[in-house]
Scaffold this motif. Structure first.
Motif, short mmCIF file in Angstrom:
data_model
loop_
_atom_site.label_atom_id
_atom_site.label_comp_id
_atom_site.label_asym_id
_atom_site.label_seq_id
_atom_site.Cartn_x
_atom_site.Cartn_y
_atom_site.Cartn_z
N TYR A 176 11.31 131.18 9.70
CA TYR A 176 10.59 132.03 9.68
C TYR A 176 9.61 131.18 8.86
N PHE A 177 7.82 131.03 8.67
CA PHE A 177 7.35 130.28 7.72
C PHE A 177 6.10 130.92 8.62
N LYS A 178 5.23 131.06 7.69
CA LYS A 178 3.84 131.22 8.48
C LYS A 178 2.52 129.78 8.82
N GLN A 179 1.35 129.75 9.49
CA GLN A 179 0.71 129.46 10.63
C GLN A 179 0.10 127.99 8.75
N GLY A 180 0.47 126.87 8.65
CA GLY A 180 0.00 126.20 7.24
C GLY A 180 1.32 125.69 6.77
N ILE A 181 2.07 126.17 7.34
CA ILE A 181 2.87 125.02 6.77
C ILE A 181 4.40 124.20 7.71
N GLU A 182 4.54 122.96 7.13
CA GLU A 182 5.22 122.31 8.14
C GLU A 182 6.59 121.61 7.30
N VAL A 183 7.61 122.24 8.46
CA VAL A 183 8.81 122.09 8.14
C VAL A 183 9.38 120.48 8.28
N THR A 184 9.95 119.85 7.91
CA THR A 184 10.34 118.03 7.48
C THR A 184 11.67 118.13 7.97
N SER A 185 12.47 118.95 7.15
CA SER A 185 13.83 118.10 7.44
C SER A 185 14.40 119.66 6.92
N PHE A 186 16.09 119.52 7.06
CA PHE A 186 16.49 120.99 6.73
C PHE A 186 18.50 121.13 6.50
N GLN A 187 18.73 121.75 6.46
CA GLN A 187 20.48 120.65 5.89
C GLN A 187 20.51 122.60 5.01
N PRO A 188 22.23 123.13 5.56
CA PRO A 188 22.90 123.57 5.34
C PRO A 188 23.11 123.32 3.57
N SER A 189 23.01 124.13 2.25
CA SER A 189 23.34 123.92 0.99
C SER A 189 24.47 124.51 0.72
N PHE A 190 25.56 125.41 1.31
CA PHE A 190 26.87 124.82 0.64
C PHE A 190 27.41 125.83 2.14
N GLY A 191 28.55 125.72 1.82
CA GLY A 191 29.64 126.49 2.41
C GLY A 191 29.15 127.68 2.72
N TRP A 192 29.08 127.79 4.02
CA TRP A 192 28.66 129.57 4.44
C TRP A 192 30.23 130.51 4.46
N ARG A 193 30.06 131.23 3.75
CA ARG A 193 31.39 132.03 3.31
C ARG A 193 31.66 132.77 4.51
N THR A 194 32.75 133.27 5.71
CA THR A 194 32.65 134.10 6.74
C THR A 194 33.97 134.82 6.39
N ASP A 195 34.42 135.64 5.24
CA ASP A 195 35.54 136.35 5.06
C ASP A 195 35.95 136.99 5.84
N GLY A 196 36.84 136.87 6.41
CA GLY A 196 37.12 138.69 7.33
C GLY A 196 36.53 137.58 9.06
N PHE A 197 35.96 136.38 9.16
CA PHE A 197 35.57 136.23 10.40
C PHE A 197 36.53 134.41 10.49
#
Length: 593
Positions: A176-197
Motif C-alpha cells: 500500500y502506498f499514497k498517491q505521489g509515490i512511485e515504486v521502482t523495485s522490490f525484493q524480499p529482505s529475508f527468509g519468511w519464517r512459516t513455522d507450522g506451515f
C-alpha cells in the motif's frame, strides 16, 4: 393458376435460401458485439472527479451513435461530449476493434449508488451495457499526524484465517502506498519464517497492477506483489511471522501509473525496508472420519491403486502402486497403510511426486510404490479399501473405493543336482601288492568342519540383524527417514540436474536443491518434515559442531535458493556448480549428523 402457384412457392423458397446467409451474418454480427461499462474508481470522495468508460468490442465495423448517459444519483456529468479512443488487436488471425467513450463525472453526495444500464444505438438497434456501482465518502484528513496508516506499508492478506489442518491458504503480499509515490523495485529482505506451515511459492505476478482504495478517508494505491500457498500442519492457534520487503521508491506527484517506470531515474529516490504485522490464525482440526485409510488428503483428489503382476512365484517381488492426483496438500500426503495378508513381507514404500504451481493452486501427482514378497504358495487376496479425502469447501469427507487384487503364488522350481557318477566303480586288485592307508586326522581337526559349524551361526546372526533392521525401518518412522536421508537427497539433486538439462527452469532447479538440503538435515536430525524455517535448521546444524565454513556455505546456498525468483538467472554452468556445492555440503554434513 396451379402452375403459377407452384412457381411462386418455389421462388419464395429459393429467395429465403439465398437470403439465409445474409440473415445469419447479421445475427452473428449482433452476437459478436460486446458492451461493457467500467468506472475508474468505485470509491470516491465528495467533490472528486472520476470517469465512466463505455467500451464497444466487435470483430467488424458498425454504425454507432454516441451513448446518452442517464441522470446519475450521487454524481454529476461534467461534459456530455465524451473523449473517444479506438484500438485494434489481432490475435490468432482474428481482428478485434474496441471503441471507448469516456465521460468525466464529479461526486456530489455521500452514499452508495448504482448507474443503471446505459443504452447504446448500434446498427439501428438499441443495446445496453451492464450496471455499475460506486460509493461516495467524505474527504478524509490527509495530514500525516491524523492518519492511522503510514505513507507506504505492506500487509500479508489471507483468503482464509480459520482453515482446516492441511487446507491450502493463499497468502498475498500486498503493498500500500499514497498517491505521489512511485515504486521502482522490490525484493524480499529475508527468509519468511512459516513455522507450522508447509510453504510453496505460487506463480509470480510478472507486472503488478496497482488499484485505488481508501483507508481511513485517505486514498491509497495497492498492488499484490507475491503470492504463497500455505498448508498448516497442525491444529490450534498459530502465529504467522512478519514478512520483510525491501522497496525502492521515489516521489512522483503527477503520474497515474505507479508501476510504469520501473528502475527509472528521478529525484528523492531511496530504498526502505518494510515489515508486515504478524498474523494470528486459528487452525481447525479435521473431523473424525468413518472407518477408512487416512493419508492426510485435503483438497480435490483422485486416487487409484494397481498391482504390477497377478501371477508370481514364491520369493518373487510384486509392486503395489497407489497414485494420488489432483489439487491440494500434495507435499503433506502420507503413504497409505493397507490391511495386507500376514504372509506378505512389506518394505518401506518408495515415494515420488510431481508438484505444479498453476495460478493460485498447487496440484500434481504423488505415487507410493510398495514392494511385497511372499514365501508361501497359494491364492492371496489384497482386500478393497476406502481412502478418505477431506473437502474444505463442503467441510466433509469423500471416500474413494480402491479395488481388491488377487495374487496367485506358485512354488518356485527347485533344481536338483545330480549325484550319480558316470564312470565304473574301481575294484582294487588284491594279491599283487600290500596296500596301506595313510592315517586320517580327527574330524574336528578338519577346516571344513569348523566352516560347516560356524557359517550357519554367522548366517543366523546376519539374518536376525537384517530382520531387526527391516522391522525397525517399517515401524520406526524417524529411523527410516534418517537411513534414507542420503538416498532421498541424491534423488532430488539428480532430478535437479535433469530439469536443468531438459526444462532450463532455474527456479524449479533451486527449489529441488533447497529441498535436498533441508530434507537431509531434517531427516537426519529427526525434525518435523514441514513447518520449520531455514534458520531453525541452521541452528540445529550448528549444535552438531559443524565447522564454521561449512555452516557459512550452507546458509549462503539456502538464501540463494530462497531469493532466486527475484534475482537474474545465472548460466547453466553456474547452476550446475551450485548443485555440486549442495552434494559437497551433504557429504560434509554426513560426517557429523
Amino acid at each position: 393458376m396451379k402452375k403459377i402457384g407452384r412457381i411462386s412457392a418455389v421462388g419464395i423458397a429459393l429467395t429465403l435460401l439465398l437470403l439465409s446467409p445474409v440473415l445469419l451474418h447479421l445475427d452473428a454480427a449482433a452476437q459478436d458485439l460486446e458492451l461493457n461499462a467500467t468506472l475508474s474508481e468505485t470509491k470516491v470522495f465528495t467533490g472528486e472527479q472520476f470517469t465512466i468508460s463505455i467500451e464497444v468490442q466487435s470483430s467488424g465495423s458498425h454504425s454507432m451513435q454516441l451513448p446518452e448517459l442517464p441522470v446519475i444519483d450521487g454524481a454529476r456529468i461534467i461534459s456530455s461530449n465524451p473523449s473517444r479512443s479506438t484500438s485494434i488487436s489481432i490475435i490468432n488471425g482474428r481482428t478485434t476493434r474496441t471503441t471507448s467513450y469516456i465521460y468525466t463525472l464529479i461526486a456530489t453526495e455521500t452514499g452508495n449508488y448504482q448507474i443503471p444500464p446505459i443504452p447504446v444505438r448500434i446498427d439501428n438497434k438499441t443495446l445496453q451495457t451492464n450496471s455499475v456501482e460506486f460509493e461516495v465518502v467524505e474527504q478524509g484528513n490527509l495530514s500525516d499526524s491524523n492518519s492511522s496508516y503510514p505513507d507506504i506499508f505492506i500487509q500479508v492478506e489471507l483468503d482464509d484465517e480459520t482453515p482446516f489442518t492441511g487446507q491450502q491458504v493463499i497468502a498475498s503480499i500486498v503493498l500500500y502506498f499514497k498517491q505521489g509515490i512511485e515504486v521502482t523495485s522490490f525484493q524480499p529482505s529475508f527468509g519468511w519464517r512459516t513455522d507450522g506451515f508447509w510453504k510453496e511459492e505460487l506463480e509470480n505476478i510478472s507486472q503488478p497492477r496497482a488499484e485505488s482504495t481508501i483507508l481511513d478517508g485517505v486514498r491509497y494505491r495497492k498492488a499484490t506483489l507475491l503470492r504463497y500457498a500455505l498448508f498448516p500442519s497442525r491444529s490450534g492457534d498459530m502465529t504467522l511471522s512478519a514478512y520483510g520487503l525491501s522497496v525502492g521508491m521515489r516521489t512522483r506527484p503527477d503520474r497515474n501509473d505507479p508501476f510504469g517506470s520501473f528502475f527509472g531515474s528521478g529525484t528523492n529516490q531511496r530504498r526502505v525496508n518494510l515489515e508486515s504485522d504478524p498474523l494470528e490464525l486459528t487452525i481447525a482440526s479435521l473431523p473424525d472420519q468413518r472407518e477408512s485409510v487416512d493419508i492426510n488428503a485435503v483438497g480435490d483428489f483422485e486416487i487409484s491403486r494397481e498391482i504390477s503382476q497377478m501371477e508370481i512365484e514364491t520369493g518373487e517381488t510384486v509392486e503395489l502402486k497407489t497414485t494420488v492426483t489432483g489439487a491440494g496438500n500434495i507435499p503433506l500426503l502420507r503413504h497409505p497403510e493397507y490391511d495386507l495378508p500376514s504372509v506378505l513381507e512389506t518394505f518401506t514404500p518408495r515415494e515420488t511426486s510431481n508438484v505444479e504451481r498453476r495460478g493460485l493452486t498447487i496440484q500434481g501427482q504423488k505415487t507410493f510404490t510398495q514392494q511385497l514378497v511372499t514365501r508361501t504358495p497359494g491364492r492371496l487376496q489384497i482386500p478393497s479399501e476406502r481412502v478418505a479425502v477431506f473437502n474444505p469447501e463442503t467441510e466433509q469427507y469423500s471416500y474413494v473405493r480402491l479395488p481388491e487384487h488377487t495374487i496367485n503364488v506358485s512354488s518356485a522350481p527347485v533344481t536338483a543336482a545330480s549325484s550319480s557318477s558316470g564312470g565304473r566303480a574301481l575294484t582294487p586288485v588284491t594279491g599283487l601288492a600290500v596296500w596301506y592307508s595313510a592315517a586320517t586326522p580327527a574330524i574336528y581337526q578338519q577346516a571344513w568342519f569348523w566352516a560347516f559349524l560356524v557359517l550357519p551361526l554367522l548366517a543366523l546372526i546376519a539374518g536376525w540383524w537384517r530382520k531387526t533392521y527391516i522391522d525397525r525401518l517399517k515401524g520406526d518412522h524417524e529411523f527410516r527417514r534418517a537411513e534414507l536421508a542420503e538416498q532421498t537427497a541424491d534423488e532430488r539433486l539428480k532430478q535437479a540436474r535433469e530439469d536443468l538439462r531438459t526444462d532450463h527452469e532455474p527456479k524449479q532447479v533451486y527449489n529441488l536443491v533447497h529441498k535436498a538440503l533441508t530434507g537431509y538435515i531434517s531427516d537426519k536430525t529427526g525434525l518435523p518434515e514441514a513447518g520449520l524455517s531455514d534458520n531453525d535448521l541452521l541452528t540445529t546444524v550448528e549444535h552438531h559442531s559443524v565447522n564454521r565454513q561449512t555452516l557459512k556455505s550452507l546458509k549462503y546456498l539456502l538464501d540463494k535458493c530462497n531469493t532466486i525468483s527475484f534475482a537474474p538467472a545465472g548460466s547453466d554452468d553456474a547452476i550446475s556448480s551450485d548443485i555440486e556445492k549442495a552434494e559437497t555440503l551433504i557429504n560434509e554434513l554426513k560426517r557429523v549428523l
